[in-house]
Motif scaffolding. Structure first.
Motif, PDB file in Angstrom:
ATOM      1  N   HIS A 109       0.828  -1.212   0.000  1.00  0.00           N
ATOM      2  CA  HIS A 109       0.000   0.000   0.000  1.00  0.00           C
ATOM      3  C   HIS A 109       0.859   1.257   0.000  1.00  0.00           C
ATOM      4  CE1 HIS A 109      -4.231  -1.034   0.209  1.00  0.00           C
ATOM      5  NE2 HIS A 109      -3.953  -2.054   1.025  1.00  0.00           N
ATOM      6  N   ASP A 110       1.811   1.319   0.916  1.00  0.00           N
ATOM      7  CA  ASP A 110       2.597   2.544   1.070  1.00  0.00           C
ATOM      8  C   ASP A 110       3.405   2.840  -0.189  1.00  0.00           C
ATOM      9  OD1 ASP A 110       1.598   2.867   3.588  1.00  0.00           O
ATOM     10  OD2 ASP A 110       3.359   2.048   4.621  1.00  0.00           O
ATOM     11  N   PHE A 111       3.981   1.804  -0.798  1.00  0.00           N
ATOM     12  CA  PHE A 111       4.800   2.043  -1.991  1.00  0.00           C
ATOM     13  C   PHE A 111       3.939   2.494  -3.165  1.00  0.00           C
ATOM     14  CE2 PHE A 111       7.271   0.290  -5.713  1.00  0.00           C
ATOM     15  CZ  PHE A 111       8.257   1.261  -5.670  1.00  0.00           C
ATOM     16  N   LEU A 112       2.799   1.848  -3.377  1.00  0.00           N
ATOM     17  CA  LEU A 112       1.919   2.253  -4.474  1.00  0.00           C
ATOM     18  C   LEU A 112       1.341   3.639  -4.227  1.00  0.00           C
ATOM     19  CD1 LEU A 112       0.232  -1.157  -5.228  1.00  0.00           C
ATOM     20  CD2 LEU A 112       1.436   0.246  -6.879  1.00  0.00           C
ATOM     21  N   ALA A 134     -10.955  -1.133  -2.876  1.00  0.00           N
ATOM     22  CA  ALA A 134     -11.371   0.161  -2.342  1.00  0.00           C
ATOM     23  C   ALA A 134     -10.228   0.898  -1.649  1.00  0.00           C
ATOM     24  CB  ALA A 134     -12.533  -0.036  -1.368  1.00  0.00           C
ATOM     25  N   LEU A 135      -9.326   0.176  -0.998  1.00  0.00           N
ATOM     26  CA  LEU A 135      -8.243   0.815  -0.250  1.00  0.00           C
ATOM     27  C   LEU A 135      -7.034   1.144  -1.104  1.00  0.00           C
ATOM     28  CD1 LEU A 135      -8.375  -1.338   3.014  1.00  0.00           C
ATOM     29  CD2 LEU A 135      -9.459   0.878   2.563  1.00  0.00           C
ATOM     30  N   TRP A 136      -7.073   0.736  -2.378  1.00  0.00           N
ATOM     31  CA  TRP A 136      -5.943   0.974  -3.269  1.00  0.00           C
ATOM     32  C   TRP A 136      -6.191   2.214  -4.119  1.00  0.00           C
ATOM     33  CZ3 TRP A 136      -1.633  -2.071  -2.836  1.00  0.00           C
ATOM     34  CH2 TRP A 136      -1.772  -3.243  -2.077  1.00  0.00           C
ATOM     35  N   PRO A 137      -5.145   2.800  -4.708  1.00  0.00           N
ATOM     36  CA  PRO A 137      -5.326   4.021  -5.506  1.00  0.00           C
ATOM     37  C   PRO A 137      -6.363   3.846  -6.612  1.00  0.00           C
ATOM     38  CG  PRO A 137      -2.998   3.618  -5.115  1.00  0.00           C
ATOM     39  CD  PRO A 137      -3.732   2.413  -4.604  1.00  0.00           C
ATOM     40  N   ALA A 138      -7.129   4.910  -6.860  1.00  0.00           N
ATOM     41  CA  ALA A 138      -8.256   4.823  -7.806  1.00  0.00           C
ATOM     42  C   ALA A 138      -7.799   4.539  -9.233  1.00  0.00           C
ATOM     43  CB  ALA A 138      -9.050   6.126  -7.758  1.00  0.00           C
ATOM     44  N   GLY A 139      -6.646   5.013  -9.624  1.00  0.00           N
ATOM     45  CA  GLY A 139      -6.200   4.835 -11.005  1.00  0.00           C
ATOM     46  C   GLY A 139      -5.478   3.531 -11.273  1.00  0.00           C
ATOM     47  N   THR A 148      -0.866  -1.691 -12.753  1.00  0.00           N
ATOM     48  CA  THR A 148      -0.316  -0.563 -13.500  1.00  0.00           C
ATOM     49  C   THR A 148      -1.267   0.620 -13.389  1.00  0.00           C
ATOM     50  OG1 THR A 148       0.460   0.196 -15.668  1.00  0.00           O
ATOM     51  CG2 THR A 148      -1.400  -1.312 -15.660  1.00  0.00           C
ATOM     52  N   ASN A 149      -0.738   1.806 -13.569  1.00  0.00           N
ATOM     53  CA  ASN A 149      -1.571   3.009 -13.616  1.00  0.00           C
ATOM     54  C   ASN A 149      -1.677   3.575 -15.021  1.00  0.00           C
ATOM     55  OD1 ASN A 149       1.083   3.894 -13.818  1.00  0.00           O
ATOM     56  ND2 ASN A 149       0.684   5.821 -12.752  1.00  0.00           N
ATOM     57  N   THR A 150      -1.187   2.829 -16.026  1.00  0.00           N
ATOM     58  CA  THR A 150      -1.317   3.286 -17.411  1.00  0.00           C
ATOM     59  C   THR A 150      -2.791   3.366 -17.770  1.00  0.00           C
ATOM     60  OG1 THR A 150       0.783   2.226 -17.970  1.00  0.00           O
ATOM     61  CG2 THR A 150      -0.669   2.820 -19.795  1.00  0.00           C
ATOM     62  N   PRO A 151      -3.276   4.502 -18.240  1.00  0.00           N
ATOM     63  CA  PRO A 151      -4.724   4.663 -18.474  1.00  0.00           C
ATOM     64  C   PRO A 151      -5.274   3.695 -19.512  1.00  0.00           C
ATOM     65  CG  PRO A 151      -3.601   6.786 -18.474  1.00  0.00           C
ATOM     66  CD  PRO A 151      -2.528   5.741 -18.493  1.00  0.00           C
ATOM     67  N   VAL A 152      -6.551   3.455 -19.409  1.00  0.00           N
ATOM     68  CA  VAL A 152      -7.244   2.589 -20.354  1.00  0.00           C
ATOM     69  C   VAL A 152      -7.267   3.229 -21.733  1.00  0.00           C
ATOM     70  CG1 VAL A 152      -9.420   1.411 -20.859  1.00  0.00           C
ATOM     71  CG2 VAL A 152      -8.692   1.720 -18.488  1.00  0.00           C
ATOM     72  N   GLU A 188      -8.022  -8.163 -18.274  1.00  0.00           N
ATOM     73  CA  GLU A 188      -8.009  -7.197 -17.181  1.00  0.00           C
ATOM     74  C   GLU A 188      -9.028  -7.600 -16.128  1.00  0.00           C
ATOM     75  OE1 GLU A 188      -8.161  -2.406 -16.238  1.00  0.00           O
ATOM     76  OE2 GLU A 188      -8.148  -3.117 -18.313  1.00  0.00           O
ATOM     77  N   LEU A 189      -8.633  -7.541 -14.859  1.00  0.00           N
ATOM     78  CA  LEU A 189      -9.494  -7.936 -13.752  1.00  0.00           C
ATOM     79  C   LEU A 189     -10.042  -6.751 -12.970  1.00  0.00           C
ATOM     80  CD1 LEU A 189      -7.428 -10.916 -12.211  1.00  0.00           C
ATOM     81  CD2 LEU A 189      -9.223 -11.008 -13.946  1.00  0.00           C
ATOM     82  N   THR A 190      -9.640  -5.532 -13.332  1.00  0.00           N
ATOM     83  CA  THR A 190      -9.973  -4.358 -12.518  1.00  0.00           C
ATOM     84  C   THR A 190     -11.478  -4.217 -12.314  1.00  0.00           C
ATOM     85  OG1 THR A 190      -8.058  -3.278 -13.530  1.00  0.00           O
ATOM     86  CG2 THR A 190      -9.527  -1.914 -12.201  1.00  0.00           C
ATOM     87  N   GLY A 191     -12.253  -4.303 -13.393  1.00  0.00           N
ATOM     88  CA  GLY A 191     -13.700  -4.130 -13.282  1.00  0.00           C
ATOM     89  C   GLY A 191     -14.342  -5.162 -12.378  1.00  0.00           C
ATOM     90  N   LEU A 192     -13.967  -6.425 -12.530  1.00  0.00           N
ATOM     91  CA  LEU A 192     -14.545  -7.483 -11.700  1.00  0.00           C
ATOM     92  C   LEU A 192     -14.146  -7.316 -10.239  1.00  0.00           C
ATOM     93  CD1 LEU A 192     -14.031 -10.602 -14.023  1.00  0.00           C
ATOM     94  CD2 LEU A 192     -16.195  -9.464 -13.450  1.00  0.00           C
ATOM     95  N   LEU A 193     -12.928  -6.847  -9.990  1.00  0.00           N
ATOM     96  CA  LEU A 193     -12.498  -6.655  -8.610  1.00  0.00           C
ATOM     97  C   LEU A 193     -13.187  -5.461  -7.956  1.00  0.00           C
ATOM     98  CD1 LEU A 193      -8.661  -7.339  -8.993  1.00  0.00           C
ATOM     99  CD2 LEU A 193     -10.261  -8.689  -7.642  1.00  0.00           C
ATOM    100  N   ARG A 194     -13.434  -4.418  -8.733  1.00  0.00           N
ATOM    101  CA  ARG A 194     -14.039  -3.213  -8.156  1.00  0.00           C
ATOM    102  C   ARG A 194     -15.561  -3.281  -8.095  1.00  0.00           C
ATOM    103  NH1 ARG A 194     -10.773   0.707  -6.685  1.00  0.00           N
ATOM    104  NH2 ARG A 194      -8.705   0.969  -7.643  1.00  0.00           N
ATOM    105  N   HIS A 195     -16.149  -4.092  -8.929  1.00  0.00           N
ATOM    106  CA  HIS A 195     -17.613  -4.135  -8.976  1.00  0.00           C
ATOM    107  C   HIS A 195     -18.103  -5.559  -8.774  1.00  0.00           C
ATOM    108  CE1 HIS A 195     -17.327  -0.039 -10.449  1.00  0.00           C
ATOM    109  NE2 HIS A 195     -16.529  -0.444 -11.408  1.00  0.00           N
ATOM    110  N   SER A 196     -17.491  -6.256  -7.832  1.00  0.00           N
ATOM    111  CA  SER A 196     -17.871  -7.637  -7.559  1.00  0.00           C
ATOM    112  C   SER A 196     -19.063  -7.683  -6.620  1.00  0.00           C
ATOM    113  CB  SER A 196     -16.689  -8.383  -6.937  1.00  0.00           C
ATOM    114  OG  SER A 196     -16.306  -7.759  -5.725  1.00  0.00           O
ATOM    115  N   ALA A 197     -19.637  -8.878  -6.495  1.00  0.00           N
ATOM    116  CA  ALA A 197     -20.817  -9.046  -5.636  1.00  0.00           C
ATOM    117  C   ALA A 197     -20.491  -8.748  -4.180  1.00  0.00           C
ATOM    118  CB  ALA A 197     -21.348 -10.469  -5.780  1.00  0.00           C
ATOM    119  N   GLY A 198     -19.253  -8.962  -3.780  1.00  0.00           N
ATOM    120  CA  GLY A 198     -18.857  -8.714  -2.401  1.00  0.00           C
ATOM    121  C   GLY A 198     -18.428  -7.284  -2.145  1.00  0.00           C
ATOM    122  N   GLY A 199     -18.645  -6.382  -3.093  1.00  0.00           N
ATOM    123  CA  GLY A 199     -18.233  -4.998  -2.948  1.00  0.00           C
ATOM    124  C   GLY A 199     -16.893  -4.736  -3.617  1.00  0.00           C
TER     125      GLY A 199
END
Length: 476
Positions: free
Chosen positions: A236-239, A312-317, A349-353, A297-308
């Motif tokens: 967390h701290d490094f990212l 959430a605690l990681w950087p938005a980008g 990665t933080n490279t934009p979509v 890419e797993l970002t969408g499934l991880l951010r909008h999964s059934a379990g919430g």
């Protein structure tokens, strides 16, 4: 029929040579250090009030770096230069070298680091003038253009138990340093010696190393950076620190960092539709068969999964991307991997979509070539980093600093003085072909001339190195 052993019948040996200098090619590296201003700047950094040493400390440290590039592994190997006084002049004794390394405390090391950054600016100006630009970092069949790539990784230096800081960890027994290399030039931007008990995912160590390595990149090149490391850096701290640096005005920073295959990721992978997997490209830019490898890419499934939102605690980008391929024999697999027959590896990665030229296949290939840092570390271990010569942690830390300077000198030799195959040669090859060459030193008309044997296969290349190194104008 001729006797194949007849060549040695009239051969004798005696110690009676005059004017012969061994390891003469190492003088080119000494010229680079002097004419790029490194020796003078380090001398200033090591200067102490009311203390005038017999041997200038900047000269001692740069001579140590030259000795390391020449293949030296212990302090006593400085005799290789000292015993060639006809060419190298007065060289410090082993005891003086030990004292000089002992005198380098953390504050002094910071001043040397600042001096290295200033010299690197001059070196990069000359490199860009010779090549048209700083070399680009290659990826598949393309490259990253003007983006400067910094690769961070930890390694293990084997050591005996009597050395301060040596200890056991998951990689073996010894010390556990962190390293940062510039992928464009091969330079060692930073080497942080740590005890063997140091963890691989210590955020504070990664943050300090990152800040030090970024400061080594000359302005304005540091405005466009890519930072890569393995999963040990995904804390967390490094990212958070990476995103903070990326948000600074005038700063463009991307990262590509290994990500752990945890329970949440494994659950998410199970929900990926079969037709969502995209092609992976090989080293030549050709798409591989989806039956052999794929990326999604797993970002969408991880951010909008059934379990919430599981990020959430990681950087938005931040984005999380997954690669799968058929495992090789003997691979250690998780239960999921054993069940479905794929081996998974993830990175963040933080490279934009949909950024032009930054699709999933290219992002995966860009992260995969982080493995090049293993070659950098391997070459560094043959250039001083593979053996720490002292029981003292402080002396060994200073030795690592000298090894980093030695690695830089070899890189500058390739980029400023060599062409063809030698410009890509590894340290052992350069030693065999250039640095260890024996020459005849001739005096006349108040000058010294180096006479390289005409029969030496790389005589012309070595002569060109001397000519180019001598022609470098010391910075003002």
């Amino acid at each position: 029929m001729s006797d194949p052993t007849a060549w040695s019948r009239d051969l004798t040996a005696e110690v009676d040579g005059h004017g012969i200098v061994n390891h003469a090619g190492s003088a080119v590296l000494r010229l680079l250090a002097d004419n790029l201003g490194l020796t003078r700047r380090i001398s200033t950094a090591l200067r102490r009030r009311h203390f005038t040493p017999t041997h200038d400390r900047g000269r001692v440290l740069t001579d140590t770096a030259v000795m390391i590039t020449d293949g030296g592994r212990v302090l006593a190997d400085l005799a290789t230069l000292r015993d060639q006084a006809e060419l190298f002049g007065p060289i410090a004794s082993d005891s003086t070298l030990r004292r000089a390394l002992t005198e380098i405390d953390p504050l002094t090391a910071d001043r040397i680091t600042t001096a290295r950054a200033a010299v690197r600016r001059s070196a990069w100006q000359l490199i860009a003038a010779r090549h048209g630009a700083i070399p680009a970092s290659p990826v598949a069949d393309r490259d990253l253009g003007r983006q400067i790539v910094i690769r961070l990784d930890a390694t293990m230096i084997p050591a005996h138990s009597d050395k301060e800081g040596a200890a056991a960890n998951f990689k073996g027994y010894g010390h556990h340093p962190l390293t940062a290399f510039c992928d464009n030039t091969g330079e060692a931007l930073a080497i942080e010696l740590r005890p063997g008990t140091a963890s691989s995912n210590t955020a504070r160590d990664h943050i300090d190393l990152l800040d030090t390595s970024i400061a080594q990149v000359p302005w304005p090149h540091r405005r466009n950076l890519l930072i890569t490391t393995v999963g040990a850096g995904a804390t967390h701290d490094f990212l958070d620190h990476l995103h903070e640096v990326a948000s600074r005005r005038g700063q463009h920073l991307e990262y590509s960092i290994g990500w752990e295959l945890g329970d949440r990721e494994q659950e998410t992978i199970k929900r990926v539709p079969g037709d969502a997997w995209q092609h992976v490209i090989d080293a030549h830019g050709k798409a591989r068969d989806l039956g052999d490898a794929g990326v999604v890419e797993l970002t969408g499934l991880l951010r909008h999964s059934a379990g919430g939102d599981r990020l959430a605690l990681w950087p938005a980008g931040m984005r999380v991307i997954c690669r799968r391929e058929r495992p090789g024999s003997g691979a250690q697999l998780s239960l999921l991997e054993e069940a479905d027959g794929w081996r998974y590896s993830l990175f963040a990665t933080n490279t934009p979509v949909r950024q032009p030229g930054r699709q999933l296949d290219f992002l995966e290939a860009r992260h995969r070539v982080h493995a090049r840092v293993e070659d950098r570390i391997r070459c560094a271990k043959s250039t001083g980093l593979g053996h720490l010569p002292s029981k003292s942690m402080q002396v060994n830390a200073s030795w690592c600093l000298a090894a980093a300077i030695a690695i830089d000198l070899l890189c500058w030799l390739r980029l400023l003085c060599l062409t063809g195959a030698l410009a890509d040669a590894e340290p052992k090859t350069l030693r065999y072909r250039l640095l260890h060459t024996a020459v005849r030193l001739v005096r006349g008309q108040r000058r010294r001339r180096i006479k390289i044997p005409r029969t030496w296969p790389w005589a012309d290349a070595l002569a060109a190195c001397f000519t180019l190194a001598l022609a470098l104008a010391p910075p003002g």
